[in-house]
Scaffold this active site. Structure first.
Site, PDB file in Angstrom:
ATOM      1  N   ASP A  98       0.121   7.238  -3.808  1.00 16.57           N
ATOM      2  CA  ASP A  98      -1.411   6.748  -3.376  1.00 16.57           C
ATOM      3  C   ASP A  98      -2.204   6.454  -4.863  1.00 16.57           C
ATOM      4  O   ASP A  98      -1.922   7.540  -5.975  1.00 16.57           O
ATOM      5  CB  ASP A  98      -2.159   7.806  -2.776  1.00 16.57           C
ATOM      6  CG  ASP A  98      -2.991   7.080  -1.490  1.00 16.57           C
ATOM      7  OD1 ASP A  98      -3.711   6.454  -1.574  1.00 16.57           O
ATOM      8  OD2 ASP A  98      -2.387   7.352  -0.367  1.00 16.57           O
ATOM      9  N   HIS A 334      -3.464   8.638   8.090  1.00 15.89           N
ATOM     10  CA  HIS A 334      -4.378  10.086   7.915  1.00 15.89           C
ATOM     11  C   HIS A 334      -5.861   9.930   8.141  1.00 15.89           C
ATOM     12  O   HIS A 334      -6.472  11.156   7.791  1.00 15.89           O
ATOM     13  CB  HIS A 334      -3.863  10.699   6.489  1.00 15.89           C
ATOM     14  CG  HIS A 334      -4.411   9.629   5.301  1.00 15.89           C
ATOM     15  ND1 HIS A 334      -3.897   8.316   5.224  1.00 15.89           N
ATOM     16  CD2 HIS A 334      -5.484   9.880   4.721  1.00 15.89           C
ATOM     17  CE1 HIS A 334      -4.695   7.887   4.208  1.00 15.89           C
ATOM     18  NE2 HIS A 334      -5.616   8.717   4.026  1.00 15.89           N
ATOM     19  N   ASP A 335      -6.456   8.746   8.523  1.00 15.28           N
ATOM     20  CA  ASP A 335      -7.860   8.708   8.544  1.00 15.28           C
ATOM     21  C   ASP A 335      -8.153   8.595  10.121  1.00 15.28           C
ATOM     22  O   ASP A 335      -9.167   8.250  10.527  1.00 15.28           O
ATOM     23  CB  ASP A 335      -8.403   7.655   7.825  1.00 15.28           C
ATOM     24  CG  ASP A 335      -8.152   7.731   6.108  1.00 15.28           C
ATOM     25  OD1 ASP A 335      -8.199   8.881   5.647  1.00 15.28           O
ATOM     26  OD2 ASP A 335      -8.168   6.737   5.630  1.00 15.28           O
TER      27      ASP A 335
END
Ligand code: GLC
Ligand code: CA
Length: 558
Positions: A98, A334-335
């Site tokens: 990321d 992951h959101d």
């Protein structure tokens, strides 16, 4: 036609903090990922994307970077990182990380200098961030520069008394936004990016990439997203990074940008663009909200599933990138909540609906991203107490719900349904204590269903969700479905999902019932010459009737 390595790769997203702990501190780490590389190879994955591994105070689990050049001690050392890259490469697996470029932590040395007028380098770093003077009313009351609202709820401005200025933060107040108009700042980031490229990473997922530019007139508006999202100038910054760093190094760059038009999408990820290769957009992600609900509004307001919206979104993006670029397929990250809880049924039809969702997605063209735990049907978590949550966003939003009139229970239910923490619980490897994730109590609660939903168990069941994923991913490769031509059938049908994809040797038809009721769907006439290939129930009642969440894949040789 294949031009780039990432066109037929299968990406797996690892949320580092929750994947595998190896040093018994309850936190996932890089050694844990290394330990599980063989599992990922077995599953059919050949690109790994790991969430931020940088040194961070962890206000937003590492999206708040304190030192871009250091691995968080929670996750290990730089040597561990190098080992991960070399161990992955040995297995022909690529590693992408990321890249957080929109903001830093407020504990980053740049910000420490920027916010402190007595710091020797204050002048140099102040302009690395975005500052505005307050205005004062006649009565001497200080007012915010604008009413813009942060993505995590609450104002985007935080006051600094020593400077009598506000700094801008479109996420948490511990994540001040960087000023991309400052060339020295951009150069400093480029040096950092180059450093990671030289360490051997194969690409990046560029976090929050459409937010880099802001409207520097600072017009007042509420929530004001149009003033800090998708402003045309952010493409110039991305283009600069792409031309200088991404393209020359043959990297895979995944951009995160919601709401793009066709033109913008091609600007990001068209074949002749330098910015990205793959685009993560969110159009299919919240197809079940209730716009009348103002108490828990936006993504928090649960509503009926709008299946045509999902199908149309898939069809739209396939079309946008046809010939000019490359599509990306994924259910969740992951959101978002866990996909089986969100668009399936994680109780009565857990395995069936998880497989149905897999059939529906993984026959589509493009590069897939599997989110950790999705392959075993990990579900949302029944967090009982507010303190069970870890996500910074949860706490501001909880306050918002209560202020707008929600009871505690109603607010908790919204969080249980939709909070990002649903997708961040420890990976369920086995039925051992703490799901085989860690020998000690983890940083975040293990889902209570770990004893029945885990890798160990599903690895030994031929018809498990996990084996279905393994089979589908293998099929994608064998049939080059990434390059397939897909046609949606009955796009407007509210419950039936039907798509045809042309693979290397066969044409596939997926038919699925996206509901918990039996569905009559006259599919038989479309199946001439097709044979049943995969199915998620034990027997077919009748060709034209699908029981709840039933899904089938048919195929015909050509
Ligand atoms: C992205 C990330 C999210 C993070 C935010 C701020 O949207 O996916 O997890 O909170 O950016 O960095
Ligand atoms: Ca650990």
């Amino acid at each position: 036609m294949k031009k780039y390595w990432w066109q037929d790769t299968i990406i797996y997203q690892v949320y580092l903090r929750s994947f595998q702990d190896t040093n018994a501190d309850g936190i996932g780490d890089l050694q844990g990922v290394i330990k599980r590389l063989d599992y990922l190879t077995w599953l059919g994955v050949d690109t790994l994307w790991i969430s931020p591994h940088y040194d961070s105070p962890m206000d937003d689990n590492g999206y708040d970077v304190r030192d871009f050049y250091k691995v968080s001690p929670d996750y290990g050392t730089l040597d561990d990182f190098k080992t991960l890259v070399s161990e992955a490469h040995k297995r022909n697996m690529k590693v992408i990380t990321d890249l957080v470029l929109n903001h830093t932590s407020d504990e980053h040395p740049w910000f420490k200098a920027a916010q402190d007028p007595t710091h020797p380098e204050h002048e140099h770093y102040h302009d690395f961030y975005i500052w505005q003077k307050p205005t004062y009313t006649k009565r001497g009351e200080r007012t915010l520069p604008t009413r813009w609202v942060s993505w995590f709820g609450g104002p985007v401005w935080e006051y600094n008394a020593a400077l009598d200025q506000y700094y801008l933060h479109i996420f948490s107040k511990k994540m001040p936004d960087l000023n991309w108009r400052n060339k020295t700042m951009r150069e400093a980031l480029k040096t950092m990016i180059k450093w990671w490229i030289d360490l051997g990473v194969d690409g990046f997922r560029v976090d929050a990439s459409n937010h880099l530019e802001k409207n520097w007139d600072f017009p007042d508006a509420k929530p004001g997203y149009e003033h800090f999202s998708s402003l045309p100038k952010h493409h110039e910054y991305l283009e600069e990074l792409g031309a200088e760093l991404f393209k020359p190094n043959n990297l895979l760059i995944i951009g995160e940008a919601g709401g793009a038009t066709k033109k913008e999408a091609l600007q990001y990820a068209g074949f002749d663009s330098n910015e990205f290769n793959l685009l993560i957009q969110f159009e299919h992600c919240w197809a079940d909200t209730d716009s009348d609900n103002t108490v828990t509004s936006g993504k928090w307001a649960t509503g009926p599933l709008n299946l045509p919206k999902i199908k149309k979104s898939f069809a739209h993006w396939i079309d946008v990138f046809k010939n000019n670029g490359w599509n990306t397929i994924y259910w969740a990250n992951h959101d978002m909540p866990r996909i089986v809880s969100h668009y399936g049924d994680d109780q009565r039809y857990h395995a069936r609906s998880a497989k149905m969702l897999a059939y529906a997605l993984y026959v589509l063209p493009g590069t897939p991203i599997v989110y950790y735990g999705e392959e075993i049907g990990m579900t949302n978590v029944d967090y009982e107490h507010l303190t069970d949550f870890r996500d910074v966003e949860v706490y501001t939003e909880y306050e918002n719900f209560i202020r707008r009139g929600a009871t505690h229970e109603r607010a908790m239910q919204a969080l249980r349904d939709r909070s990002r923490d649903n997708a961040r619980s420890p990976m369920q490897w086995s039925d051992e204590a703490y799901a085989g994730f860690s020998p000690v109590s983890p940083w975040m609660k293990v889902n209570k269903n770990a004893a029945s939903i885990n890798v160990n168990l599903q690895r030994h069941q031929d018809d498990s969700i996990l084996m279905t994923y393994k089979d589908l991913l293998a099929l994608r490769k064998a049939e080059a479905l990434a390059h397939g031509e897909a046609t949606f059938i009955d796009l407007d049908h509210p419950k039936a999902y039907c798509v045809k994809t042309v693979g290397k040797s066969h044409t596939y038809i997926v038919v699925a019932n996206f509901s918990d009721a039996t569905l009559d769907y006259p599919i038989e006439p479309k199946l001439k010459g097709y044979k049943l290939f995969m199915i998620n129930v034990s027997t077919i009642q009748s060709t034209n009737t699908l029981v709840p969440y039933e899904a089938r894949i048919y195929r015909k040789r050509h």
